[in-house]
Design a protein around this motif. Structure first.
Motif, PDB file in Angstrom:
ATOM      1  N   ALA A 245      -1.999  10.688   3.030  1.00  0.00           N
ATOM      2  CA  ALA A 245      -2.861   9.512   2.923  1.00  0.00           C
ATOM      3  C   ALA A 245      -2.000   8.322   2.510  1.00  0.00           C
ATOM      4  O   ALA A 245      -1.760   8.100   1.344  1.00  0.00           O
ATOM      5  N   LEU A 246      -1.536   7.588   3.485  1.00  0.00           N
ATOM      6  CA  LEU A 246      -0.616   6.495   3.213  1.00  0.00           C
ATOM      7  C   LEU A 246      -1.303   5.130   3.268  1.00  0.00           C
ATOM      8  O   LEU A 246      -0.711   4.134   2.899  1.00  0.00           O
ATOM      9  N   GLN A 247      -2.509   5.091   3.739  1.00  0.00           N
ATOM     10  CA  GLN A 247      -3.209   3.823   3.863  1.00  0.00           C
ATOM     11  C   GLN A 247      -4.121   3.600   2.662  1.00  0.00           C
ATOM     12  O   GLN A 247      -4.084   4.319   1.665  1.00  0.00           O
ATOM     13  N   ILE A 248      -4.974   2.590   2.763  1.00  0.00           N
ATOM     14  CA  ILE A 248      -5.812   2.179   1.634  1.00  0.00           C
ATOM     15  C   ILE A 248      -6.736   3.297   1.163  1.00  0.00           C
ATOM     16  O   ILE A 248      -7.140   3.329  -0.003  1.00  0.00           O
ATOM     17  N   ASP A 249      -7.040   4.254   2.055  1.00  0.00           N
ATOM     18  CA  ASP A 249      -7.945   5.352   1.689  1.00  0.00           C
ATOM     19  C   ASP A 249      -7.463   6.135   0.475  1.00  0.00           C
ATOM     20  O   ASP A 249      -8.271   6.728  -0.240  1.00  0.00           O
ATOM     21  N   LYS A 250      -6.174   6.139   0.230  1.00  0.00           N
ATOM     22  CA  LYS A 250      -5.666   6.945  -0.886  1.00  0.00           C
ATOM     23  C   LYS A 250      -6.100   6.395  -2.239  1.00  0.00           C
ATOM     24  O   LYS A 250      -5.979   7.074  -3.256  1.00  0.00           O
ATOM     25  N   PHE A 251      -6.615   5.166  -2.274  1.00  0.00           N
ATOM     26  CA  PHE A 251      -7.096   4.576  -3.525  1.00  0.00           C
ATOM     27  C   PHE A 251      -8.622   4.646  -3.657  1.00  0.00           C
ATOM     28  O   PHE A 251      -9.174   4.205  -4.667  1.00  0.00           O
ATOM     29  N   ASP A 252      -9.296   5.165  -2.643  1.00  0.00           N
ATOM     30  CA  ASP A 252     -10.766   5.127  -2.636  1.00  0.00           C
ATOM     31  C   ASP A 252     -11.390   6.122  -3.604  1.00  0.00           C
ATOM     32  O   ASP A 252     -10.774   7.117  -4.008  1.00  0.00           O
ATOM     33  N   HIS A 253     -12.660   5.847  -3.923  1.00  0.00           N
ATOM     34  CA  HIS A 253     -13.386   6.618  -4.936  1.00  0.00           C
ATOM     35  C   HIS A 253     -13.606   8.070  -4.547  1.00  0.00           C
ATOM     36  O   HIS A 253     -13.832   8.915  -5.410  1.00  0.00           O
ATOM     37  N   TRP A 254     -13.574   8.411  -3.250  1.00  0.00           N
ATOM     38  CA  TRP A 254     -13.879   9.793  -2.884  1.00  0.00           C
ATOM     39  C   TRP A 254     -12.808  10.770  -3.331  1.00  0.00           C
ATOM     40  O   TRP A 254     -13.032  11.977  -3.326  1.00  0.00           O
ATOM     41  N   ASN A 255     -11.665  10.263  -3.763  1.00  0.00           N
ATOM     42  CA  ASN A 255     -10.655  11.165  -4.319  1.00  0.00           C
ATOM     43  C   ASN A 255     -11.048  11.698  -5.692  1.00  0.00           C
ATOM     44  O   ASN A 255     -10.379  12.576  -6.239  1.00  0.00           O
ATOM     45  N   LEU A 256     -12.124  11.155  -6.264  1.00  0.00           N
ATOM     46  CA  LEU A 256     -12.645  11.686  -7.517  1.00  0.00           C
ATOM     47  C   LEU A 256     -13.183  13.104  -7.368  1.00  0.00           C
ATOM     48  O   LEU A 256     -13.283  13.857  -8.328  1.00  0.00           O
TER      49      LEU A 256
ATOM     50  N   ILE B  23       0.821  -1.218   0.000  1.00  0.00           N
ATOM     51  CA  ILE B  23       0.000   0.000   0.000  1.00  0.00           C
ATOM     52  C   ILE B  23       0.854   1.265   0.000  1.00  0.00           C
ATOM     53  O   ILE B  23       0.677   2.157  -0.843  1.00  0.00           O
ATOM     54  N   GLU B  24       1.771   1.367   0.929  1.00  0.00           N
ATOM     55  CA  GLU B  24       2.512   2.621   1.100  1.00  0.00           C
ATOM     56  C   GLU B  24       3.350   2.964  -0.122  1.00  0.00           C
ATOM     57  O   GLU B  24       3.451   4.132  -0.511  1.00  0.00           O
TER      58      GLU B  24
END
Length: 397
Positions: free
Chosen positions: A258-269, A244-245
């Motif tokens: 954002a170093l955890q899995i959240d950095k890949f989540d859809h809300w970054n759209l 992940i990191e």
């Protein structure tokens, strides 16, 4: 020639009648292209519509503060289904987005090698070749036939590995003809050589039992709008916690750092439709009432059933192994000497049957992919339509 073995897991059709009643009617066509996108069960459809109406009453608050509060629980439920940690799951829009995250996010240097196959999803191959053009990595195409043995396929990938190989791109089940690769063994070989593995599981998750832990890959990507029955616009990226990191996100994260899995989540759209994600939970619950093993057995049964009906058609040629436990919903067939594009169009326009024309390299055919809301009588209708189309169009094709 017999293409299939008798399936000992067959259930009484009345049970599947009950399941069929929980799906929206498919009209005007008999939908035999579920490998592309499947209809959600009615309860899932209604949950999404209700969530959208809920959003509309107070969009900003109801989306971010109310509906999104359920996403951690949804991740936990998905993690249970696919056997990973909730902290390894990111929610996105589809497999292509998840695959692009891995393709463009893994750090590579000029001269590093990536192994792909010509059968991988077209945008996957295009993504790697884009990195080759921009960054000077080397993309190696591992050539084998879709009908080769598992041993031959393993040998092909193994022979292509060098000290410069950094990534092994794999497809769990090819959408062309339903061929399932020996992913666990390939990932084992790659791990022994410190090669990163990406598995495209768009066609396997929920159609059959899949364990992220047992596959032991670094990235597993899937869509939720195919076999799970979630609304269109839902996908999942699973990243081994050790990767992940060091993996870059496809989109810059909204929250820093954002170093955890959240950095890949859809809300970054940015702004997105939370109602779509809100309907994942009822899709999971519906799927659990059936179970992946039972679902896989039914889909295997339906495939063998229609093939058994059609195999005596003159010129019928099946390009899928059916006498294997890994068989699922996807199969590919052709009719010798026919224009298959015209046959696809004729089945749809004149017989209200929707199958999908597929072609790649030397492989060409019509893909058939039923779902669990379908009954054997639907496949009777399909094969009858196929015979009628061939008879009526014998002078046109």
């Amino acid at each position: 020639m017999t293409y299939f073995a008798v399936d000992q897991t067959a259930e009484d059709e009345s049970e599947w009648e009950r399941i069929r009643a929980q799906y929206p009617a498919q009209e005007p066509f008999l939908n035999l292209n579920n490998a592309a996108v499947s209809p959600p069960p009615v309860i899932v459809q209604e949950a999404m519509v209700d969530a959208y109406r809920f959003i509309s009453r107070n969009p900003d608050y109801n989306m971010w503060s109310r509906l999104d509060a359920a996403l951690p629980a949804i991740k936990r439920e998905l993690a249970e289904l696919i056997d990973c940690a909730p902290e390894e799951i990111a929610l996105n829009r589809n497999s292509s987005e998840g695959l692009s995250t891995a393709i463009f996010g893994i750090p590579l240097n000029k001269g590093d090698q990536v192994l792909i196959s010509p059968w991988d999803y077209p945008s996957v191959c295009a993504g790697w070749f884009q990195r080759q053009q921009r960054e000077g990595i080397e993309v190696v195409n591992c050539a084998f036939d879709l009908m080769d043995s598992d041993e031959d396929i393993i040998d092909t990938y193994f022979a292509a590995m060098t000290p410069f190989t950094r990534v092994l791109q794999l497809t769990h089940m090819y959408h062309w003809n339903g061929r399932v690769l020996p992913i666990k063994r390939l990932c084992e070989i790659a791990r022994e050589r410190n090669i990163i593995t990406i598995v495209d599981g768009a066609q396997t998750f929920a159609q059959m039992q899949v364990s992220f832990r047992q596959l032991d890959c670094d990235f597993f990507v899937t869509s939720l709008h195919k076999w799970l029955g979630a609304p269109v616009g839902n996908g999942t990226l699973i990243v081994n916690k050790h990767r992940i990191e060091q993996t870059w996100p496809l989109l810059a994260p909204f929250d820093q750092p954002a170093l955890q899995i959240d950095k890949f989540d859809h809300w970054n759209l940015g702004t997105y439709n939370s109602a779509i994600q809100a309907a994942i939970a009822p899709a999971i619950e519906f799927h659990k009432t059936i179970g992946a093993s039972r679902m896989h057995a039914r889909l295997r049964e339906l495939t063998r059933y229609w093939v058994g009906l059609a195999q005596d058609i003159p010129g019928f040629r099946l390009q899928t192994f059916t006498d294997t436990d890994s068989l699922g919903a996807i199969s590919l067939f052709s009719i010798d000497g026919l224009d298959l594009r015209k046959l696809e169009r004729d089945l749809r326009e004149n017989h209200q049957v929707h199958v999908k024309y597929r072609t790649v390299k030397h492989v060409e055919g019509l893909r058939v992919s039923p779902h669990i809301y379908m009954l054997k009588r639907d496949l009777d209708t399909f094969v009858t339509a196929l015979r009628n189309a061939l008879e009526a169009g014998s002078r046109r094709f």
